[in-house]
Design a protein around this motif. Structure first.
Motif, PDB file in Angstrom:
ATOM      1  N   UNK A   1     -17.211  -2.404   8.509  1.00  0.00           N
ATOM      2  CA  UNK A   1     -16.191  -3.338   9.295  1.00  0.00           C
ATOM      3  C   UNK A   1     -14.723  -3.140   8.641  1.00  0.00           C
ATOM      4  N   UNK A   2     -13.961  -3.209   9.578  1.00  0.00           N
ATOM      5  CA  UNK A   2     -12.522  -2.656   9.241  1.00  0.00           C
ATOM      6  C   UNK A   2     -11.618  -3.888   8.452  1.00  0.00           C
ATOM      7  N   UNK A   3     -11.292  -3.684   7.041  1.00  0.00           N
ATOM      8  CA  UNK A   3     -10.606  -4.437   6.331  1.00  0.00           C
ATOM      9  C   UNK A   3      -9.073  -4.946   6.888  1.00  0.00           C
ATOM     10  N   UNK A   4      -8.480  -5.918   6.231  1.00  0.00           N
ATOM     11  CA  UNK A   4      -7.165  -6.216   6.499  1.00  0.00           C
ATOM     12  C   UNK A   4      -5.968  -5.062   6.344  1.00  0.00           C
ATOM     13  N   UNK A   5      -5.057  -4.565   6.810  1.00  0.00           N
ATOM     14  CA  UNK A   5      -4.157  -4.091   6.698  1.00  0.00           C
ATOM     15  C   UNK A   5      -3.601  -4.149   5.160  1.00  0.00           C
ATOM     16  N   UNK A   6      -3.188  -2.908   4.500  1.00  0.00           N
ATOM     17  CA  UNK A   6      -2.537  -3.014   3.075  1.00  0.00           C
ATOM     18  C   UNK A   6      -3.419  -3.229   2.245  1.00  0.00           C
ATOM     19  N   UNK A   7      -4.947  -3.649   2.391  1.00  0.00           N
ATOM     20  CA  UNK A   7      -5.704  -3.970   1.487  1.00  0.00           C
ATOM     21  C   UNK A   7      -6.332  -2.657   0.517  1.00  0.00           C
ATOM     22  N   UNK A   8      -6.229  -2.763  -0.521  1.00  0.00           N
ATOM     23  CA  UNK A   8      -6.650  -1.452  -1.363  1.00  0.00           C
ATOM     24  C   UNK A   8      -8.059  -1.572  -1.418  1.00  0.00           C
ATOM     25  N   UNK A   9      -8.781  -0.379  -0.972  1.00  0.00           N
ATOM     26  CA  UNK A   9     -10.163  -0.302  -1.159  1.00  0.00           C
ATOM     27  C   UNK A   9     -10.691   0.766  -1.702  1.00  0.00           C
ATOM     28  N   UNK A  10     -11.954   0.880  -2.385  1.00  0.00           N
ATOM     29  CA  UNK A  10     -12.445   2.154  -2.707  1.00  0.00           C
ATOM     30  C   UNK A  10     -13.484   2.093  -1.784  1.00  0.00           C
ATOM     31  N   UNK A  11     -13.584   3.514  -1.210  1.00  0.00           N
ATOM     32  CA  UNK A  11     -14.885   3.577  -0.141  1.00  0.00           C
ATOM     33  C   UNK A  11     -15.974   4.693  -0.737  1.00  0.00           C
ATOM     34  N   UNK A  12     -16.957   4.433  -0.790  1.00  0.00           N
ATOM     35  CA  UNK A  12     -17.957   5.707  -1.041  1.00  0.00           C
ATOM     36  C   UNK A  12     -18.687   5.764   0.259  1.00  0.00           C
ATOM     37  N   UNK A  13     -18.639   7.197   0.479  1.00  0.00           N
ATOM     38  CA  UNK A  13     -19.447   7.661   1.478  1.00  0.00           C
ATOM     39  C   UNK A  13     -19.673   9.189   1.480  1.00  0.00           C
ATOM     40  N   UNK A  14     -19.957   9.730   2.493  1.00  0.00           N
ATOM     41  CA  UNK A  14     -20.160  11.081   2.869  1.00  0.00           C
ATOM     42  C   UNK A  14     -19.309  11.664   4.109  1.00  0.00           C
ATOM     43  N   UNK A  15     -18.866  12.916   3.663  1.00  0.00           N
ATOM     44  CA  UNK A  15     -17.935  13.516   4.541  1.00  0.00           C
ATOM     45  C   UNK A  15     -18.806  13.872   5.816  1.00  0.00           C
TER      46      UNK A  15
END
Length: 226
Positions: free
Chosen positions: A182-196
């Motif tokens: 799900x798309x978070x709010x603009x300018x929120x800092x996040x760490x995303x774990x995933x696969x290219x």
């Protein structure tokens, strides 16, 4: 402008530079290595203000040191920084610079990622690795990237960083698209774990995509620019 005012203007400008460097707010405008030059410049301006202030009475009587009224304009940027404290560049600018190519890679080829675990990559490095040898070093690996959220059309969103050479004026946008979350709010800092996603971002101008496994909110770092 009277000599006393000249001294006060210099002292104020110096104090603003010292405050920015001392409190770390300068990182919203320039790179880390500029802290000491800013601090030294601020101290020098304060010292330069001493002479006009001490000699103010005689200079004002003689009218020897006239300064154009336009000098007051020097105070405007300092007042904005001192009073308003503008935030670091973020999603507003990033979304208006969509499609920019990432800065050139500093290395000819990348070594394989360390075995085991989930390596943390800068957004810029992930883009470089996607361009290098068709993303061979990213294939099948779970990685983590960190940055602020910027939005695209139709629910698309990105983990984004601003990369600067010396100051915010030369900022470039680097970003990786995130799918499956799900798309978070603009300018929120996040760490995303995933696969290219294989085949994305392997040519200049193409968007690299990360298939998300998890997204978590993180604190805004002290150094927001890459």
């Amino acid at each position: 402008m009277r000599t006393t005012t000249q001294g006060l203007v210099l002292a104020f400008l110096g104090a603003v530079l010292v405050r920015l460097a001392w409190e770390g707010a300068y990182l919203r405008f320039v790179t880390e290595w500029m802290r000491w030059p800013l601090l030294v410049s601020g101290v020098l301006l304060v010292l330069l203000a001493v002479r006009p202030l001490l000699s103010a009475g005689q200079a004002d009587q003689d009218h020897a040191d006239g300064v154009p009224a336009v000098t007051w304009l020097l105070l405007l940027p300092a007042l904005v920084v001192f009073v308003v404290s503008p935030p670091a560049l973020g999603a507003y600018l990033a979304e208006r610079r969509a499609g920019e190519a990432p800065p050139a890679s500093p290395v000819a080829s990348f070594a394989p990622l360390p075995e085991g675990g989930t390596p943390v990559l800068e957004v810029e490095e992930l883009l470089w690795r996607a361009l290098d040898d068709d993303g061979a070093t990213l294939a099948g690996r779970s990685v983590e990237v960190r940055g602020f959220v910027s939005h695209g059309p139709d629910g698309v969103w990105y983990v984004t960083r601003m990369v600067i050479g010396c100051c915010a004026a030369d900022a470039a946008v680097v970003r990786v698209q995130v799918d499956g979350a799900d798309r978070p709010e603009r300018d929120r800092w996040v760490a995303v774990t995933g696969t290219w996603q294989d085949g994305t971002g392997v040519r200049a101008g193409e968007q690299a995509v990360l298939a998300a496994e998890s997204v978590r909110r993180i604190r805004t770092p002290a150094v927001t620019y890459g």
